[in-house]
Design a protein around this motif. Sequence first.
Motif, PDB file in Angstrom:
ATOM      1  N   SER A  84       0.335  -1.324  -0.377  1.00 48.15           N
ATOM      2  CA  SER A  84      -0.430  -0.434   0.117  1.00 48.15           C
ATOM      3  C   SER A  84       0.779   1.379  -0.039  1.00 48.15           C
ATOM      4  O   SER A  84       1.770   1.484   0.332  1.00 48.15           O
ATOM      5  CB  SER A  84      -0.729  -0.462   0.893  1.00 48.15           C
ATOM      6  OG  SER A  84      -0.463   0.199   2.491  1.00 48.15           O
ATOM      7  N   THR A  85       0.249   2.636  -0.652  1.00 50.40           N
ATOM      8  CA  THR A  85       0.817   3.979  -0.778  1.00 50.40           C
ATOM      9  C   THR A  85       0.231   4.463  -0.214  1.00 50.40           C
ATOM     10  O   THR A  85      -1.313   4.312  -0.936  1.00 50.40           O
ATOM     11  CB  THR A  85       1.657   4.342  -1.620  1.00 50.40           C
ATOM     12  OG1 THR A  85       2.366   3.006  -2.443  1.00 50.40           O
ATOM     13  CG2 THR A  85       2.072   5.386  -1.401  1.00 50.40           C
ATOM     14  N   ILE A  86       0.197   5.404   0.896  1.00 51.34           N
ATOM     15  CA  ILE A  86      -0.917   6.432   1.608  1.00 51.34           C
ATOM     16  C   ILE A  86      -0.552   7.582   1.522  1.00 51.34           C
ATOM     17  O   ILE A  86       1.126   7.459   2.283  1.00 51.34           O
ATOM     18  CB  ILE A  86      -1.218   5.928   2.523  1.00 51.34           C
ATOM     19  CG1 ILE A  86      -2.503   4.398   2.401  1.00 51.34           C
ATOM     20  CG2 ILE A  86      -2.605   6.655   3.348  1.00 51.34           C
ATOM     21  CD1 ILE A  86      -2.435   3.318   4.091  1.00 51.34           C
ATOM     22  N   ALA A  87      -0.750   8.967   1.168  1.00 47.08           N
ATOM     23  CA  ALA A  87      -0.916   9.577   1.449  1.00 47.08           C
ATOM     24  C   ALA A  87      -0.816  10.030   2.900  1.00 47.08           C
ATOM     25  O   ALA A  87      -1.891  10.084   3.147  1.00 47.08           O
ATOM     26  CB  ALA A  87      -1.044  10.642   1.037  1.00 47.08           C
ATOM     27  N   ILE A  88      -0.133  11.297   3.710  1.00 45.33           N
ATOM     28  CA  ILE A  88      -0.180  11.760   5.693  1.00 45.33           C
ATOM     29  C   ILE A  88       0.179  12.832   5.600  1.00 45.33           C
ATOM     30  O   ILE A  88       1.094  13.030   4.581  1.00 45.33           O
ATOM     31  CB  ILE A  88       0.535  10.644   6.330  1.00 45.33           C
ATOM     32  CG1 ILE A  88       1.912  10.327   6.176  1.00 45.33           C
ATOM     33  CG2 ILE A  88      -0.072   9.269   5.698  1.00 45.33           C
ATOM     34  CD1 ILE A  88       3.525  10.043   7.072  1.00 45.33           C
ATOM     35  N   PRO A  89      -0.358  13.478   6.853  1.00 42.48           N
ATOM     36  CA  PRO A  89       0.170  14.714   7.099  1.00 42.48           C
ATOM     37  C   PRO A  89       0.808  14.459   7.620  1.00 42.48           C
ATOM     38  O   PRO A  89       1.849  13.251   7.679  1.00 42.48           O
ATOM     39  CB  PRO A  89      -0.928  14.878   8.215  1.00 42.48           C
ATOM     40  CG  PRO A  89      -2.389  13.643   8.252  1.00 42.48           C
ATOM     41  CD  PRO A  89      -1.293  12.515   7.416  1.00 42.48           C
ATOM     42  N   SER A  90       2.272  15.555   7.391  1.00 35.59           N
ATOM     43  CA  SER A  90       3.651  15.609   7.575  1.00 35.59           C
ATOM     44  C   SER A  90       3.675  15.573   9.209  1.00 35.59           C
ATOM     45  O   SER A  90       3.853  15.613  10.080  1.00 35.59           O
ATOM     46  CB  SER A  90       4.546  16.885   7.152  1.00 35.59           C
ATOM     47  OG  SER A  90       5.922  17.244   7.598  1.00 35.59           O
ATOM     48  N   PRO A  91       4.970  13.848   8.944  1.00 37.79           N
ATOM     49  CA  PRO A  91       5.176  14.262  10.450  1.00 37.79           C
ATOM     50  C   PRO A  91       6.373  14.539  10.968  1.00 37.79           C
ATOM     51  O   PRO A  91       6.695  14.594  11.755  1.00 37.79           O
ATOM     52  CB  PRO A  91       5.867  12.585  10.699  1.00 37.79           C
ATOM     53  CG  PRO A  91       6.567  12.708   8.886  1.00 37.79           C
ATOM     54  CD  PRO A  91       5.257  13.525   8.452  1.00 37.79           C
ATOM     55  N   TRP A  92       6.759  15.171  10.336  1.00 39.13           N
ATOM     56  CA  TRP A  92       8.136  16.177  10.616  1.00 39.13           C
ATOM     57  C   TRP A  92       7.477  17.603  10.370  1.00 39.13           C
ATOM     58  O   TRP A  92       6.749  17.844  10.113  1.00 39.13           O
ATOM     59  CB  TRP A  92       8.923  16.040   9.669  1.00 39.13           C
ATOM     60  CG  TRP A  92       9.630  15.380   9.034  1.00 39.13           C
ATOM     61  CD1 TRP A  92      11.066  14.563   9.519  1.00 39.13           C
ATOM     62  CD2 TRP A  92       9.306  13.989   8.087  1.00 39.13           C
ATOM     63  NE1 TRP A  92      10.937  13.625   9.078  1.00 39.13           N
ATOM     64  CE2 TRP A  92      10.648  12.916   8.520  1.00 39.13           C
ATOM     65  CE3 TRP A  92       8.440  14.133   7.593  1.00 39.13           C
ATOM     66  CZ2 TRP A  92       9.780  11.782   7.087  1.00 39.13           C
ATOM     67  CZ3 TRP A  92       8.491  13.277   6.151  1.00 39.13           C
ATOM     68  CH2 TRP A  92       9.321  12.298   5.977  1.00 39.13           C
TER      69      TRP A  92
END
Length: 67
Positions: free
Chosen positions: A58-66
Amino acid sequence: MSRIIFECWYCQQEILCEFTGEPVVGEYNGRTSIIQVKVQCPNSEQTAIRVSTGEVLSTIAIPSPWP
């Protein structure tokens, strides 16, 4: 199963990718070589990164963890 968090080379979208399996060994110009799987960014639809694995699950766009 393994996970990696990275940023797309083109659009800087943060992505969570899950993958499994051992790297696949193939042949390139008559030499043994590990085949890299292209991971496509869901935002820019470009190749965001290449990983040495058997299969991308799977490939999921996520909010920035940085910050």
